[in-house]
Motif scaffolding. Structure first.
Motif, PDB file in Angstrom:
ATOM      1  N   LYS A 135       0.709  -1.194   0.362  1.00  0.00           N
ATOM      2  CA  LYS A 135       0.161  -0.163  -0.364  1.00  0.00           C
ATOM      3  C   LYS A 135       0.853   1.287   0.039  1.00  0.00           C
ATOM      4  CE  LYS A 135      -3.935  -2.076   1.926  1.00  0.00           C
ATOM      5  NZ  LYS A 135      -4.927  -2.089   3.906  1.00  0.00           N
ATOM      6  N   ILE A 136       2.080   1.141   0.384  1.00  0.00           N
ATOM      7  CA  ILE A 136       2.688   2.355   0.822  1.00  0.00           C
ATOM      8  C   ILE A 136       3.560   2.773  -0.462  1.00  0.00           C
ATOM      9  CG2 ILE A 136       5.223   3.323   2.140  1.00  0.00           C
ATOM     10  CD1 ILE A 136       3.711   1.548   4.840  1.00  0.00           C
ATOM     11  N   CYS A 137       3.935   2.112  -0.897  1.00  0.00           N
ATOM     12  CA  CYS A 137       4.464   1.618  -2.023  1.00  0.00           C
ATOM     13  C   CYS A 137       3.223   2.304  -3.644  1.00  0.00           C
ATOM     14  CB  CYS A 137       4.667   0.374  -3.046  1.00  0.00           C
ATOM     15  SG  CYS A 137       6.080   0.081  -1.883  1.00  0.00           S
ATOM     16  N   ARG A 138       1.808   1.605  -3.398  1.00  0.00           N
ATOM     17  CA  ARG A 138       1.254   2.254  -4.187  1.00  0.00           C
ATOM     18  C   ARG A 138       0.943   3.786  -4.196  1.00  0.00           C
ATOM     19  NH1 ARG A 138      -4.079  -1.348  -4.462  1.00  0.00           N
ATOM     20  NH2 ARG A 138      -4.265   0.205  -6.725  1.00  0.00           N
ATOM     21  N   VAL A 139       0.479   3.627  -2.703  1.00  0.00           N
ATOM     22  CA  VAL A 139       0.349   5.411  -2.862  1.00  0.00           C
ATOM     23  C   VAL A 139       1.535   6.956  -2.966  1.00  0.00           C
ATOM     24  CG1 VAL A 139       0.106   7.682  -0.476  1.00  0.00           C
ATOM     25  CG2 VAL A 139      -1.313   5.178  -0.973  1.00  0.00           C
ATOM     26  N   TYR A 140       3.087   6.528  -2.540  1.00  0.00           N
ATOM     27  CA  TYR A 140       4.264   6.919  -3.000  1.00  0.00           C
ATOM     28  C   TYR A 140       4.430   6.778  -4.595  1.00  0.00           C
ATOM     29  CZ  TYR A 140       4.110   8.366   1.441  1.00  0.00           C
ATOM     30  OH  TYR A 140       4.355   9.079   3.028  1.00  0.00           O
TER      31      TYR A 140
ATOM     32  N   THR B 174      -8.827   1.538  -7.240  1.00  0.00           N
ATOM     33  CA  THR B 174      -7.385   2.115  -8.171  1.00  0.00           C
ATOM     34  C   THR B 174      -7.577   3.686  -8.012  1.00  0.00           C
ATOM     35  OG1 THR B 174      -7.457   0.426  -9.698  1.00  0.00           O
ATOM     36  CG2 THR B 174      -7.169   2.528 -10.171  1.00  0.00           C
ATOM     37  N   LEU B 175      -8.648   3.985  -7.977  1.00  0.00           N
ATOM     38  CA  LEU B 175      -9.559   6.107  -7.500  1.00  0.00           C
ATOM     39  C   LEU B 175      -9.273   6.049  -6.412  1.00  0.00           C
ATOM     40  CD1 LEU B 175     -12.881   5.982  -9.812  1.00  0.00           C
ATOM     41  CD2 LEU B 175     -10.955   7.096 -10.402  1.00  0.00           C
ATOM     42  N   PHE B 176      -8.947   5.412  -5.195  1.00  0.00           N
ATOM     43  CA  PHE B 176      -8.838   5.977  -4.276  1.00  0.00           C
ATOM     44  C   PHE B 176      -7.202   6.412  -4.034  1.00  0.00           C
ATOM     45  CE2 PHE B 176      -7.524   5.443   0.289  1.00  0.00           C
ATOM     46  CZ  PHE B 176      -8.385   6.378   0.760  1.00  0.00           C
ATOM     47  N   ILE B 177      -6.621   5.376  -4.532  1.00  0.00           N
ATOM     48  CA  ILE B 177      -5.011   5.288  -4.709  1.00  0.00           C
ATOM     49  C   ILE B 177      -4.665   6.226  -5.546  1.00  0.00           C
ATOM     50  CG2 ILE B 177      -2.346   4.021  -5.710  1.00  0.00           C
ATOM     51  CD1 ILE B 177      -4.279   3.303  -2.533  1.00  0.00           C
ATOM     52  N   GLU B 178      -5.291   6.519  -6.725  1.00  0.00           N
ATOM     53  CA  GLU B 178      -5.036   8.268  -7.971  1.00  0.00           C
ATOM     54  C   GLU B 178      -5.097   9.081  -6.464  1.00  0.00           C
ATOM     55  OE1 GLU B 178      -7.140   7.393 -11.037  1.00  0.00           O
ATOM     56  OE2 GLU B 178      -5.672   5.820 -11.664  1.00  0.00           O
ATOM     57  N   ALA B 179      -5.885   9.353  -5.709  1.00  0.00           N
ATOM     58  CA  ALA B 179      -6.537  10.318  -5.406  1.00  0.00           C
ATOM     59  C   ALA B 179      -5.245  10.328  -3.935  1.00  0.00           C
ATOM     60  CB  ALA B 179      -7.803   9.900  -4.297  1.00  0.00           C
ATOM     61  N   LEU B 180      -5.406   9.409  -3.600  1.00  0.00           N
ATOM     62  CA  LEU B 180      -4.265   9.541  -2.695  1.00  0.00           C
ATOM     63  C   LEU B 180      -2.475  10.335  -3.416  1.00  0.00           C
ATOM     64  CD1 LEU B 180      -4.212   5.960  -0.461  1.00  0.00           C
ATOM     65  CD2 LEU B 180      -4.662   8.012  -0.077  1.00  0.00           C
ATOM     66  N   GLN B 181      -2.535   9.893  -4.635  1.00  0.00           N
ATOM     67  CA  GLN B 181      -1.092   9.653  -4.433  1.00  0.00           C
ATOM     68  C   GLN B 181      -1.499  11.771  -5.024  1.00  0.00           C
ATOM     69  OE1 GLN B 181      -1.571   7.601  -7.643  1.00  0.00           O
ATOM     70  NE2 GLN B 181      -0.067   5.760  -7.182  1.00  0.00           N
ATOM     71  N   GLN B 182      -2.497  12.460  -5.406  1.00  0.00           N
ATOM     72  CA  GLN B 182      -2.429  13.446  -5.194  1.00  0.00           C
ATOM     73  C   GLN B 182      -1.906  14.352  -3.930  1.00  0.00           C
ATOM     74  OE1 GLN B 182      -5.246  15.111  -7.711  1.00  0.00           O
ATOM     75  NE2 GLN B 182      -5.724  12.864  -8.282  1.00  0.00           N
ATOM     76  N   LEU B 183      -2.236  14.023  -2.779  1.00  0.00           N
ATOM     77  CA  LEU B 183      -1.811  14.703  -1.588  1.00  0.00           C
ATOM     78  C   LEU B 183      -0.620  15.054  -1.453  1.00  0.00           C
ATOM     79  CD1 LEU B 183      -3.835  12.020   1.268  1.00  0.00           C
ATOM     80  CD2 LEU B 183      -4.634  14.199   0.092  1.00  0.00           C
TER      81      LEU B 183
ATOM     82  N   ILE C 221       0.076  10.742   7.087  1.00  0.00           N
ATOM     83  CA  ILE C 221      -0.738  10.304   7.853  1.00  0.00           C
ATOM     84  C   ILE C 221      -1.481  10.267   7.836  1.00  0.00           C
ATOM     85  CG2 ILE C 221      -2.803  12.042   9.123  1.00  0.00           C
ATOM     86  CD1 ILE C 221      -0.556  14.818   9.061  1.00  0.00           C
ATOM     87  N   ILE C 222      -2.743  10.156   6.353  1.00  0.00           N
ATOM     88  CA  ILE C 222      -3.748   9.114   5.832  1.00  0.00           C
ATOM     89  C   ILE C 222      -3.175   7.370   5.910  1.00  0.00           C
ATOM     90  CG2 ILE C 222      -3.760   9.354   3.525  1.00  0.00           C
ATOM     91  CD1 ILE C 222      -6.526   9.765   5.421  1.00  0.00           C
ATOM     92  N   THR C 223      -2.055   7.292   5.477  1.00  0.00           N
ATOM     93  CA  THR C 223      -2.021   5.992   5.645  1.00  0.00           C
ATOM     94  C   THR C 223      -1.498   4.837   6.988  1.00  0.00           C
ATOM     95  OG1 THR C 223       0.480   6.933   4.934  1.00  0.00           O
ATOM     96  CG2 THR C 223      -1.446   5.855   3.221  1.00  0.00           C
ATOM     97  N   LEU C 224      -1.074   6.331   7.941  1.00  0.00           N
ATOM     98  CA  LEU C 224      -1.615   5.528   8.796  1.00  0.00           C
ATOM     99  C   LEU C 224      -2.589   5.807   9.691  1.00  0.00           C
ATOM    100  CD1 LEU C 224       1.646   8.056  10.093  1.00  0.00           C
ATOM    101  CD2 LEU C 224       1.324   5.643  10.421  1.00  0.00           C
ATOM    102  N   TYR C 225      -3.508   6.247   9.147  1.00  0.00           N
ATOM    103  CA  TYR C 225      -4.471   6.355   9.748  1.00  0.00           C
ATOM    104  C   TYR C 225      -5.489   4.700   8.940  1.00  0.00           C
ATOM    105  CZ  TYR C 225      -9.214   7.227  10.331  1.00  0.00           C
ATOM    106  OH  TYR C 225     -11.527   7.505  10.350  1.00  0.00           O
TER     107      TYR C 225
END
Length: 161
Positions: free
Chosen positions: A19-24, A101-110, A117-121
């Motif tokens: 998950k961390i890899c996908r977000v970053y 997929t849409l959520f991960i793409e949204a996370l990538q925009q942060l 913070i949100i991945t810890l949460y």
């Protein structure tokens, strides 16, 4: 820690690391590279885990620090909309939905801080644990999480930050 113990630990926390890899990282190749770098950093720094915190917290700190350090070293020109992770990769299972997929793409925009913070949460760390990891107050964690949720909702609903 013996090699067998280390491999068991990695296997246990593999979904969190993916998950961390996908977000970053936006592309599958970058995700795989980051995953390998995180594993290397965990192996190299395993002696630093003294048991003062949960092992999950230590793994998360190493993973996030690696993601941020690696990102700053490479300074890639990332265009998230151009590079969507391959849904057949090991970073997303066959049950993945378009919403994920849409959520991960949204996370990538942060921002990096918001991602952390949100991945810890999302990994079910308590406000107290998040505050301890980041060195901020629990109240500040709550405020930041609420702001990030609103930002994510705007991104998902309107496609903008």
């Amino acid at each position: 820690m013996e090699e067998a113990q280390f491999l068991t630990m990695i296997q246990t926390f593999q979904p969190m690391l993916y998950k961390i890899c996908r977000v970053y990282r936006p592309s599958r190749q970058d995700q795989e590279d980051l995953f390998q770098e995180i594993i290397y950093q965990l192996w190299k720094s395993q002696h630093s885990f003294k048991g003062n915190s949960q092992i999950k917290t230590w793994i998360y700190k190493v993973a996030i620090n690696t993601a941020l350090t690696d990102f700053r070293k490479k300074k890639p020109d990332i265009r998230y909309t151009d590079q969507i992770p391959d849904t057949e990769s090991e970073f997303s299972n066959s049950d993945s939905t378009n919403q994920e997929t849409l959520f991960i793409e949204a996370l990538q925009q942060l921002t990096d801080g918001e991602k952390t913070i949100i991945t810890l949460y999302l990994e079910s760390f308590s406000y107290k644990e998040i505050a301890g990891i980041l060195g901020i107050s629990e109240n500040n964690v709550g405020v930041k999480i609420n702001r990030i949720k609103i930002k994510l909702q705007n991104i998902l609903n309107h496609g903008t930050k």
